[in-house]
Scaffold this motif. Structure first.
Motif, mmCIF file in Angstrom:
data_model
loop_
_atom_site.group_PDB
_atom_site.id
_atom_site.type_symbol
_atom_site.label_atom_id
_atom_site.label_comp_id
_atom_site.label_asym_id
_atom_site.label_seq_id
_atom_site.Cartn_x
_atom_site.Cartn_y
_atom_site.Cartn_z
ATOM 1 N N LYS A 143 0.849 -1.180 0.000
ATOM 2 C CA LYS A 143 0.000 0.000 0.000
ATOM 3 C C LYS A 143 0.893 1.240 0.000
ATOM 4 O O LYS A 143 1.781 1.384 0.857
ATOM 5 N N CYS A 144 0.671 2.116 -0.967
ATOM 6 C CA CYS A 144 1.532 3.284 -1.135
ATOM 7 C C CYS A 144 0.708 4.567 -1.129
ATOM 8 O O CYS A 144 -0.438 4.588 -1.595
ATOM 9 N N GLY A 145 1.304 5.632 -0.606
ATOM 10 C CA GLY A 145 0.703 6.951 -0.640
ATOM 11 C C GLY A 145 1.662 7.946 -1.252
ATOM 12 O O GLY A 145 2.847 7.645 -1.471
ATOM 13 N N ILE A 146 1.175 9.137 -1.536
ATOM 14 C CA ILE A 146 1.979 10.222 -2.104
ATOM 15 C C ILE A 146 1.650 11.504 -1.368
ATOM 16 O O ILE A 146 0.478 11.825 -1.143
ATOM 17 N N LEU A 147 2.688 12.251 -0.990
ATOM 18 C CA LEU A 147 2.542 13.609 -0.467
ATOM 19 C C LEU A 147 3.653 14.442 -1.077
ATOM 20 O O LEU A 147 4.820 14.044 -1.030
ATOM 21 N N ILE A 148 3.308 15.600 -1.644
ATOM 22 C CA ILE A 148 4.272 16.394 -2.391
ATOM 23 C C ILE A 148 4.830 17.524 -1.529
ATOM 24 O O ILE A 148 4.087 18.386 -1.052
ATOM 25 N N CYS A 149 6.122 17.524 -1.322
ATOM 26 C CA CYS A 149 6.887 18.618 -0.728
ATOM 27 C C CYS A 149 6.191 19.208 0.507
ATOM 28 O O CYS A 149 6.134 18.558 1.547
ATOM 29 N N TYR A 150 5.618 20.410 0.406
ATOM 30 C CA TYR A 150 5.046 21.114 1.558
ATOM 31 C C TYR A 150 3.992 20.280 2.281
ATOM 32 O O TYR A 150 3.793 20.437 3.487
ATOM 33 N N ASP A 151 3.333 19.378 1.555
ATOM 34 C CA ASP A 151 2.333 18.508 2.194
ATOM 35 C C ASP A 151 2.923 17.764 3.377
ATOM 36 O O ASP A 151 2.222 17.477 4.360
ATOM 37 N N ASN A 152 4.211 17.415 3.285
ATOM 38 C CA ASN A 152 4.863 16.638 4.334
ATOM 39 C C ASN A 152 5.204 17.476 5.560
ATOM 40 O O ASN A 152 5.505 16.932 6.619
ATOM 41 N N ASN A 153 5.171 18.806 5.425
ATOM 42 C CA ASN A 153 5.436 19.674 6.565
ATOM 43 C C ASN A 153 4.269 19.701 7.540
ATOM 44 O O ASN A 153 4.444 20.046 8.717
ATOM 45 N N ILE A 154 3.081 19.379 7.061
ATOM 46 C CA ILE A 154 1.913 19.295 7.931
ATOM 47 C C ILE A 154 1.815 17.855 8.398
ATOM 48 O O ILE A 154 1.463 16.945 7.636
ATOM 49 N N VAL A 155 2.149 17.627 9.657
ATOM 50 C CA VAL A 155 2.314 16.251 10.133
ATOM 51 C C VAL A 155 1.018 15.454 10.030
ATOM 52 O O VAL A 155 1.041 14.229 9.880
ATOM 53 N N GLU A 156 -0.133 16.137 10.088
ATOM 54 C CA GLU A 156 -1.404 15.435 9.972
ATOM 55 C C GLU A 156 -1.548 14.726 8.630
ATOM 56 O O GLU A 156 -2.187 13.671 8.540
ATOM 57 N N ASN A 157 -0.958 15.297 7.565
ATOM 58 C CA ASN A 157 -1.055 14.660 6.250
ATOM 59 C C ASN A 157 -0.346 13.311 6.227
ATOM 60 O O ASN A 157 -0.848 12.345 5.638
ATOM 61 N N VAL A 158 0.815 13.258 6.843
ATOM 62 C CA VAL A 158 1.573 12.002 6.859
ATOM 63 C C VAL A 158 0.849 10.976 7.724
ATOM 64 O O VAL A 158 0.691 9.820 7.342
ATOM 65 N N ARG A 159 0.373 11.403 8.891
ATOM 66 C CA ARG A 159 -0.348 10.484 9.763
ATOM 67 C C ARG A 159 -1.626 9.976 9.085
ATOM 68 O O ARG A 159 -1.938 8.782 9.146
#
Length: 314
Positions: A143-159
């Motif tokens: 299972k894979c996800g994608i988050l682009i650049c600034y998206d990863n700075n918001i920790v909620e996106n990664v979680r």
């Protein structure tokens, strides 16, 4: 799940020159496949170039953007994936039938488009529309996800992406070597890149210091560790428009350890084997299982007016 060999890439893209950038993607995909990789990931807007887009008006950006999956660049990426029998992840600007513009990142293989993600927090051009959903997809049983650049700075996106089931999160970037309020930040002198063959030490010191890799190490391992996921970080090297970028494309395991990294002062790939056992051995798995959302679901989900300010653009 079986072990999965993933390559992360770095290369010096040319602004607006899709043909050149696709040739670089083809060349590095061929090398990765020859070295046994099943997947290769490239940086944000690796097909189109990135930083120069801050200067484009809506008409120019619309001309640069393409529909997905019917645009010529996606067709070319699928051809590359088929020729080398490798899944390819790359980024470009997208336009839809209504004329909306997005920062997109795709995963393709020889069968066609597998997944598309639209950046949630775009900022390089005010004509871009933010994406509105997370993406989790199957790739070789993972299972894979994608988050682009600034998206990863918001920790909620990664979680959130991890909670949706992602074992691997691809994190394409164009980052580092820009001004910020943090100590040590700033642009890097392009002359260092021009003299990289005569004086690699001066360039490496700049690339690895607080303007670059040392800053990355403050947060990127935590994203992998806290969430118990593999993080596939891809970033360009060399000149991106008028800004020097330092590469450091790397793969981190669920323990937050770097298991492969590009260290060449030029185009390069790094390959690592992802093993499913680490997903449950790592602390991040246990921490997710120990969550008590009744304590903080109302806090995290409370109404909030999003305000995104990028210092180096202002």
């Amino acid at each position: 799940m079986q072990n999965l060999k993933i390559a992360t890439a770095q290369f010096e893209n040319k602004s607006g020159d899709k043909a050149y950038n696709l040739l670089a993607i083809d060349r590095l995909a061929e090398k990765a496949a020859a070295d046994g990789a099943q997947v290769i990931a490239f940086h944000e807007c690796s097909v189109t170039g990135y930083t120069f887009a801050r200067k484009l008006d809506r008409e120019q950006l619309t001309e640069l953007a393409e529909p997905i999956p019917d645009g010529p660049s996606i067709t070319k990426l699928i051809e590359i994936a088929a020729r080398h029998n490798i899944a390819v992840l790359a980024g470009l600007f997208e336009k839809d039938e209504a004329g909306n513009l997005f920062k997109a990142y795709v995963c393709v293989d020889k069968t066609g488009l597998i997944a598309k993600f639209r950046k949630l927090h775009p900022f390089i051009n005010s004509n871009l529309t933010p994406g509105s959903e997370y993406v989790v997809f199957d790739l070789y049983g993972w299972k894979c996800g994608i988050l682009i650049c600034y998206d990863n700075n918001i920790v909620e996106n990664v979680r959130a992406t991890a909670l949706l089931g992602a074992d691997i999160i691809f994190m394409p970037h164009v980052t580092m070597m820009t001004p910020s309020t943090r100590p040590g930040a700033g642009f890097a002198d392009p002359a260092l890149w021009e003299k990289r063959h005569e004086d690699p030490t001066a360039l490496r010191l700049e690339f690895d210091g607080l303007k670059g890799r040392a800053w990355l190490m403050k947060w990127l391992p935590a994203r992998a560790y806290d969430n118990g996921i593999y993080a596939i970080f891809s970033n360009p090297i060399g000149m991106d428009d008028d800004q020097l970028k330092n590469g450091c494309s790397m793969i981190l395991d669920p323990f937050g350890d770097i298991i492969a990294e590009c260290r060449t002062l030029g185009d390069d790939i790094a390959i690592a084997t992802c093993t499913p056992e680490k997903l449950t051995q790592a602390g991040g798995h246990r921490y997710r299982m120990a969550r008590r959302p009744e304590l903080y679901s109302d806090v995290i989900g409370a109404d909030h007016a999003s305000s995104q300010k990028v210092v180096w653009l202002t």
